[in-house]
Scaffold this active site. Structure first.
Site, PDB file in Angstrom:
ATOM      1  N   GLY A   1      46.968  19.339 -66.778  1.00  0.00           N
ATOM      2  CA  GLY A   1      48.230  19.190 -66.045  1.00  0.00           C
ATOM      3  C   GLY A   1      49.114  20.426 -66.142  1.00  0.00           C
ATOM      4  O   GLY A   1      48.840  21.347 -66.927  1.00  0.00           O
ATOM      5  N   ASP A   2      50.138  20.468 -65.288  1.00  0.00           N
ATOM      6  CA  ASP A   2      51.136  21.542 -65.278  1.00  0.00           C
ATOM      7  C   ASP A   2      50.544  22.916 -64.987  1.00  0.00           C
ATOM      8  O   ASP A   2      51.053  23.938 -65.448  1.00  0.00           O
ATOM      9  CB  ASP A   2      51.897  21.605 -66.630  1.00  0.00           C
ATOM     10  CG  ASP A   2      52.593  20.303 -66.939  1.00  0.00           C
ATOM     11  OD1 ASP A   2      53.058  19.642 -65.997  1.00  0.00           O
ATOM     12  OD2 ASP A   2      52.657  19.943 -68.128  1.00  0.00           O
ATOM     13  N   GLU A   3      49.488  22.946 -64.206  1.00  0.00           N
ATOM     14  CA  GLU A   3      48.814  24.212 -63.914  1.00  0.00           C
ATOM     15  C   GLU A   3      49.604  25.082 -62.941  1.00  0.00           C
ATOM     16  O   GLU A   3      49.343  26.285 -62.815  1.00  0.00           O
ATOM     17  CB  GLU A   3      47.416  23.941 -63.322  1.00  0.00           C
ATOM     18  CG  GLU A   3      46.432  23.258 -64.264  1.00  0.00           C
ATOM     19  CD  GLU A   3      46.508  21.735 -64.197  1.00  0.00           C
ATOM     20  OE1 GLU A   3      47.450  21.209 -63.569  1.00  0.00           O
ATOM     21  OE2 GLU A   3      45.625  21.070 -64.772  1.00  0.00           O
TER      22      GLU A   3
ATOM     23  N   THR B   1      58.159  19.663 -67.596  1.00  0.00           N
ATOM     24  CA  THR B   1      59.078  19.474 -66.463  1.00  0.00           C
ATOM     25  C   THR B   1      59.648  18.056 -66.484  1.00  0.00           C
ATOM     26  O   THR B   1      60.762  17.813 -66.043  1.00  0.00           O
ATOM     27  CB  THR B   1      58.306  19.685 -65.128  1.00  0.00           C
ATOM     28  OG1 THR B   1      57.573  20.902 -65.227  1.00  0.00           O
ATOM     29  CG2 THR B   1      59.221  19.756 -63.941  1.00  0.00           C
TER      30      THR B   1
ATOM     31  N   GLN C   1      48.900  15.430 -62.264  1.00  0.00           N
ATOM     32  CA  GLN C   1      48.259  15.586 -63.565  1.00  0.00           C
ATOM     33  C   GLN C   1      47.112  16.623 -63.463  1.00  0.00           C
ATOM     34  O   GLN C   1      47.105  17.436 -62.558  1.00  0.00           O
ATOM     35  CB  GLN C   1      47.720  14.253 -64.111  1.00  0.00           C
ATOM     36  CG  GLN C   1      48.785  13.288 -64.579  1.00  0.00           C
ATOM     37  CD  GLN C   1      49.497  12.562 -63.454  1.00  0.00           C
ATOM     38  OE1 GLN C   1      48.888  11.947 -62.606  1.00  0.00           O
ATOM     39  NE2 GLN C   1      50.809  12.608 -63.455  1.00  0.00           N
TER      40      GLN C   1
ATOM     41  N   GLY D   1      54.269  34.855 -61.070  1.00  0.00           N
ATOM     42  CA  GLY D   1      55.664  34.469 -61.279  1.00  0.00           C
ATOM     43  C   GLY D   1      55.899  33.161 -60.548  1.00  0.00           C
ATOM     44  O   GLY D   1      55.052  32.726 -59.753  1.00  0.00           O
TER      45      GLY D   1
ATOM     46  N   LYS E   1      50.518  23.370 -59.755  1.00  0.00           N
ATOM     47  CA  LYS E   1      50.124  22.743 -58.483  1.00  0.00           C
ATOM     48  C   LYS E   1      51.282  22.732 -57.488  1.00  0.00           C
ATOM     49  O   LYS E   1      51.097  22.979 -56.301  1.00  0.00           O
ATOM     50  CB  LYS E   1      49.652  21.285 -58.724  1.00  0.00           C
ATOM     51  CG  LYS E   1      48.471  21.186 -59.671  1.00  0.00           C
ATOM     52  CD  LYS E   1      48.123  19.741 -59.988  1.00  0.00           C
ATOM     53  CE  LYS E   1      49.156  19.026 -60.839  1.00  0.00           C
ATOM     54  NZ  LYS E   1      49.293  19.490 -62.205  1.00  0.00           N
TER      55      LYS E   1
ATOM     56  N   GLY F   1      60.510  17.592 -71.124  1.00  0.00           N
ATOM     57  CA  GLY F   1      61.101  18.696 -71.877  1.00  0.00           C
ATOM     58  C   GLY F   1      60.366  19.004 -73.181  1.00  0.00           C
ATOM     59  O   GLY F   1      60.777  19.891 -73.936  1.00  0.00           O
TER      60      GLY F   1
ATOM     61  N   ALA G   1      54.410  12.848 -63.289  1.00  0.00           N
ATOM     62  CA  ALA G   1      54.203  14.202 -62.782  1.00  0.00           C
ATOM     63  C   ALA G   1      55.532  14.941 -62.727  1.00  0.00           C
ATOM     64  O   ALA G   1      56.576  14.333 -62.518  1.00  0.00           O
ATOM     65  CB  ALA G   1      53.588  14.131 -61.379  1.00  0.00           C
ATOM     66  N   GLY G   2      55.462  16.246 -62.890  1.00  0.00           N
ATOM     67  CA  GLY G   2      56.641  17.092 -62.690  1.00  0.00           C
ATOM     68  C   GLY G   2      56.155  18.350 -62.014  1.00  0.00           C
ATOM     69  O   GLY G   2      55.478  19.155 -62.632  1.00  0.00           O
ATOM     70  N   HIS G   3      56.433  18.469 -60.715  1.00  0.00           N
ATOM     71  CA  HIS G   3      55.927  19.597 -59.940  1.00  0.00           C
ATOM     72  C   HIS G   3      57.091  20.502 -59.554  1.00  0.00           C
ATOM     73  O   HIS G   3      58.023  20.061 -58.892  1.00  0.00           O
ATOM     74  CB  HIS G   3      55.180  19.104 -58.693  1.00  0.00           C
ATOM     75  CG  HIS G   3      53.974  18.280 -59.029  1.00  0.00           C
ATOM     76  ND1 HIS G   3      53.219  17.633 -58.090  1.00  0.00           N
ATOM     77  CD2 HIS G   3      53.366  18.010 -60.217  1.00  0.00           C
ATOM     78  CE1 HIS G   3      52.211  17.003 -58.682  1.00  0.00           C
ATOM     79  NE2 HIS G   3      52.293  17.208 -59.967  1.00  0.00           N
TER      80      HIS G   3
HETATM   81  P1  GDP Z   1      52.533  21.352 -61.916  1.00  0.00           P
HETATM   82  O1  GDP Z   1      52.793  20.085 -62.659  1.00  0.00           O
HETATM   83  O2  GDP Z   1      51.089  21.695 -61.885  1.00  0.00           O
HETATM   84  O3  GDP Z   1      53.151  21.396 -60.547  1.00  0.00           O
HETATM   85  O4  GDP Z   1      53.223  22.509 -62.779  1.00  0.00           O
HETATM   86  P2  GDP Z   1      54.703  22.472 -63.406  1.00  0.00           P
HETATM   87  O5  GDP Z   1      55.676  22.666 -62.320  1.00  0.00           O
HETATM   88  O6  GDP Z   1      54.880  21.301 -64.305  1.00  0.00           O
HETATM   89  O7  GDP Z   1      54.632  23.724 -64.377  1.00  0.00           O
HETATM   90  C1  GDP Z   1      54.351  25.003 -63.912  1.00  0.00           C
HETATM   91  C2  GDP Z   1      55.518  25.930 -64.267  1.00  0.00           C
HETATM   92  O8  GDP Z   1      55.125  27.264 -64.098  1.00  0.00           O
HETATM   93  C3  GDP Z   1      56.735  25.743 -63.387  1.00  0.00           C
HETATM   94  O9  GDP Z   1      57.884  26.020 -64.138  1.00  0.00           O
HETATM   95  C4  GDP Z   1      56.532  26.813 -62.304  1.00  0.00           C
HETATM   96  O10 GDP Z   1      57.758  27.252 -61.710  1.00  0.00           O
HETATM   97  C5  GDP Z   1      55.908  27.920 -63.111  1.00  0.00           C
HETATM   98  N1  GDP Z   1      54.967  28.762 -62.403  1.00  0.00           N
HETATM   99  C6  GDP Z   1      54.076  28.450 -61.440  1.00  0.00           C
HETATM  100  N2  GDP Z   1      53.293  29.506 -61.176  1.00  0.00           N
HETATM  101  C7  GDP Z   1      53.682  30.500 -61.998  1.00  0.00           C
HETATM  102  C8  GDP Z   1      53.207  31.847 -62.229  1.00  0.00           C
HETATM  103  O11 GDP Z   1      52.258  32.336 -61.625  1.00  0.00           O
HETATM  104  N3  GDP Z   1      53.874  32.563 -63.185  1.00  0.00           N
HETATM  105  C9  GDP Z   1      54.931  32.065 -63.890  1.00  0.00           C
HETATM  106  N4  GDP Z   1      55.514  32.834 -64.799  1.00  0.00           N
HETATM  107  N5  GDP Z   1      55.386  30.815 -63.679  1.00  0.00           N
HETATM  108  C10 GDP Z   1      54.754  30.048 -62.767  1.00  0.00           C
HETATM  109  P1  IMO Z   2      51.729  17.047 -63.736  1.00  0.00           P
HETATM  110  O1  IMO Z   2      51.465  16.404 -62.403  1.00  0.00           O
HETATM  111  C1  IMO Z   2      50.980  17.197 -68.028  1.00  0.00           C
HETATM  112  C2  IMO Z   2      50.094  13.396 -70.002  1.00  0.00           C
HETATM  113  C3  IMO Z   2      51.139  12.929 -70.999  1.00  0.00           C
HETATM  114  C4  IMO Z   2      50.262  12.185 -71.977  1.00  0.00           C
HETATM  115  C5  IMO Z   2      49.222  11.531 -71.066  1.00  0.00           C
HETATM  116  C6  IMO Z   2      49.541  10.082 -70.709  1.00  0.00           C
HETATM  117  O2  IMO Z   2      53.096  17.590 -63.883  1.00  0.00           O
HETATM  118  O3  IMO Z   2      50.649  18.056 -64.038  1.00  0.00           O
HETATM  119  P2  IMO Z   2      51.285   8.959 -69.058  1.00  0.00           P
HETATM  120  O4  IMO Z   2      52.792   9.002 -69.043  1.00  0.00           O
HETATM  121  O5  IMO Z   2      50.647   9.436 -67.811  1.00  0.00           O
HETATM  122  O6  IMO Z   2      50.771   7.623 -69.499  1.00  0.00           O
HETATM  123  O7  IMO Z   2      50.876   9.976 -70.247  1.00  0.00           O
HETATM  124  O8  IMO Z   2      49.181  12.318 -69.886  1.00  0.00           O
HETATM  125  N1  IMO Z   2      50.613  13.692 -68.652  1.00  0.00           N
HETATM  126  C7  IMO Z   2      50.818  14.928 -68.188  1.00  0.00           C
HETATM  127  N2  IMO Z   2      50.703  16.130 -68.800  1.00  0.00           N
HETATM  128  N3  IMO Z   2      51.333  17.132 -66.738  1.00  0.00           N
HETATM  129  C8  IMO Z   2      51.422  15.948 -66.107  1.00  0.00           C
HETATM  130  O9  IMO Z   2      51.640  15.824 -64.780  1.00  0.00           O
HETATM  131  C9  IMO Z   2      51.204  14.759 -66.845  1.00  0.00           C
HETATM  132  N4  IMO Z   2      51.243  13.446 -66.553  1.00  0.00           N
HETATM  133  C10 IMO Z   2      50.863  12.796 -67.669  1.00  0.00           C
HETATM  134  O10 IMO Z   2      51.799  14.021 -71.591  1.00  0.00           O
HETATM  135  O11 IMO Z   2      49.594  13.095 -72.817  1.00  0.00           O
HETATM  136 MG    MG Z   3      53.971  19.372 -64.236  1.00  0.00          MG
END
Ligand code: GDP
Ligand code: IMO
Ligand code: MG
Length: 425
Positions: free
Chosen positions: A11-13, A299, A224, A415, A15, A302, A38-40
């Site tokens: 997760g949090d790649e 996201t 995720q 970035g 996306k 925290g 999710a937190g995008h």
């Molecule tokens: P998601 O859940 O896959 O959509 O990812 P998140 O939004 O939770 O976390 C990705 C974080 O990395 C966010 O704060 C984005 O603004 C930031 N981000 C995305 N791409 C890049 C990148 O290439 N470089 C940096 N420094 N930050 C990025």
């Molecule tokens: P995005 O879409 C990262 C993780 C939680 C926990 C496990 C189970 O932003 O990539 P849950 O509340 O789903 O029952 O929690 O999954 N988790 C994530 N980790 N990014 C996410 O979403 C996640 N959604 C759930 O931290 O380990």
């Molecule tokens: Mg996220």
């Protein structure tokens, strides 16, 4: 052509950023699984949007947005998001479609998630406490489920909620000695949700197929990461849905065969929130460097994210199960300044080579990583505007990751902003 974007790690790649960019060339963006866990993040100029339920295409005024049947919808979070976009001048009327079959997350789901995690203590999963597991459990259990369509029928809903809340209260009292929840209060909230959301509720499967027949391009936004998939991830440290690309069909009624492009998103390293084995974890000053430089704090919750080297064994596995043919690698900029960069290219266990990433956590906890070590790049790359201008060491790193995983890196993130993106053929 229809495209599916999914996370290939935990997760949090990044996306959200990729979906926002690709939404510019698609007509419709679909969330097919997960919920407000999710937190995008989407960054446009000085404005940062953190979206939990609305597809990341929603910040583009022309994109239609679908929250399909596979999503568990917390109406409180969703209404908050719709309001916050409205305050920024972005309206959703006429372009937001919520499945009548999507299940609804209510107060007792969030209460159960919290009570159970508290009771588990050190054995907890580390969930986001957004009520995700309990809501999906009610969906599969059927008898106590509430769907978006139920919100539209207040008389039946009142009766249903009285029965469900009574049942939940008995369990919460017996297991956790918890205070009872009020069915009447939850019903009042549901009436308000219904008033505000009913205009968006429809048969999204029918809508999507009509649009496909009309030649529209659809972007499917995974939530995720694939390693959190309930069936194919590191169970039990996973989420409660099929968060890999395998979830698309059941999650929205469009089969994988109608999707031409499967794009996997990875970070240039690995992060994980919550508990569970993590072979390449860096519980040291390098991990802290990545956390600080990459702002690796959740996201949604925290919480500090656990950080580690890129794990090609893990990504090779998620590429296979997801039918992924290309990668977007985000956060390459975050690695600037490290003397050495490592990529995990293989595992051994009890002295034997491990062929495929084991999702079994006992086997995974035992593996030893084999690393390829590369020279780092000292210079910051956040202003680089084309591939050729990247430092040689950064190019070597990209090449080594692509080789270790076996598919090309076609998009590179340097970035958080839209323009900090390099596209390759
Ligand atoms: P998601 O859940 O896959 O959509 O990812 P998140 O939004 O939770 O976390 C990705 C974080 O990395 C966010 O704060 C984005 O603004 C930031 N981000 C995305 N791409 C890049 C990148 O290439 N470089 C940096 N420094 N930050 C990025
Ligand atoms: P995005 O879409 C990262 C993780 C939680 C926990 C496990 C189970 O932003 O990539 P849950 O509340 O789903 O029952 O929690 O999954 N988790 C994530 N980790 N990014 C996410 O979403 C996640 N959604 C759930 O931290 O380990
Ligand atoms: Mg996220």
């Amino acid at each position: 052509m229809n495209t599916c974007v999914v996370g290939l790690q935990w997760g949090d790649e990044g996306k959200g950023k990729i979906v926002d960019i690709l939404a510019g060339e698609n007509d419709i963006v679909v969330r097919y699984g997960g919920g407000a866990n999710a937190g995008h993040t989407v960054v446009i100029g000085d404005t940062r949007f953190a979206l939990h339920l609305l597809p990341s295409g929603s910040v583009r005024p022309k994109a239609a947005c679908v929250i399909a049947n596979g999503v568990v919808v917390d109406p409180e979070v969703l209404l908050g998001e719709i309001d916050s976009l409205a305050q920024k001048g972005i309206g959703l009327d006429g372009r937001l479609f919520i499945s009548e079959n999507a299940h609804v997350v209510l107060d007792y789901h969030k209460a159960e998630d919290r009570l159970r995690e508290e009771a588990l203590g050190k054995d907890k999963i580390g969930t986001t406490i957004r009520g995700i597991g309990p809501c999906y459990a009610d969906k599969v259990g059927r008898s106590f489920a509430i769907r978006m369509a139920d919100l539209l029928e207040p008389e039946n809903l009142k009766e249903k909620l009285e029965k469900i809340v009574d049942y939940k209260n008995k369990i919460f009292a017996a297991l956790y000695n918890a205070e009872p929840l009020s069915a009447a209060d939850i019903f009042e909230k549901c009436k308000m949700y219904s008033q505000k959301l009913s205009k968006y509720v429809c048969d999204t499967t029918a809508y999507l197929h009509e649009q496909i027949d009309a030649g529209k391009n659809i972007l499917f936004e995974g939530a995720q990461g694939s390693l959190l998939d309930i069936d194919h991830g590191t169970f039990p440290f996973v989420t409660s849905s099929n968060s890999s690309s395998l979830g698309v069909g059941p999650g929205c009624g469009v089969p994988a065969g109608m999707i031409g492009r499967f794009l996997g998103v990875v970070k240039a390293y690995t992060t994980r929130v919550g508990a569970g084995p993590f072979p390449t974890e860096l519980d040291n000053e390098i991990g802290q460097y990545i956390r600080d430089k990459g702002h690796e704090y959740g996201t949604t919750t925290g919480r500090p994210r656990r950080c580690g080297w890129f794990d090609a064994m893990a990504v090779k596995y998620t590429v296979k199960i997801g039918g992924i043919t290309e990668m977007a690698m985000m956060h390459l900029d975050t690695l600037a300044g490290l003397d050495e960069l490592k990529i995990c290219t293989g595992y051994t266990s009890d002295g034997k080579e491990v062929k495929m990433f084991p999702v079994n956590i006992d086997r995974l906890a035992k593996v030893q990583c084999r690393f390829e070590t590369l020279k780092g790049f000292g210079q910051e790359i956040t202003d680089v505007d084309n591939f050729d201008k990247l430092p040689e060491q950064a190019k070597n790193y990209l090449k080594a990751v692509a080789k270790a995983v076996g598919i090309p890196v076609t998009i590179i993130g340097i970035g958080p902003a839209r323009k900090q993106t390099i596209f390759r053929k």
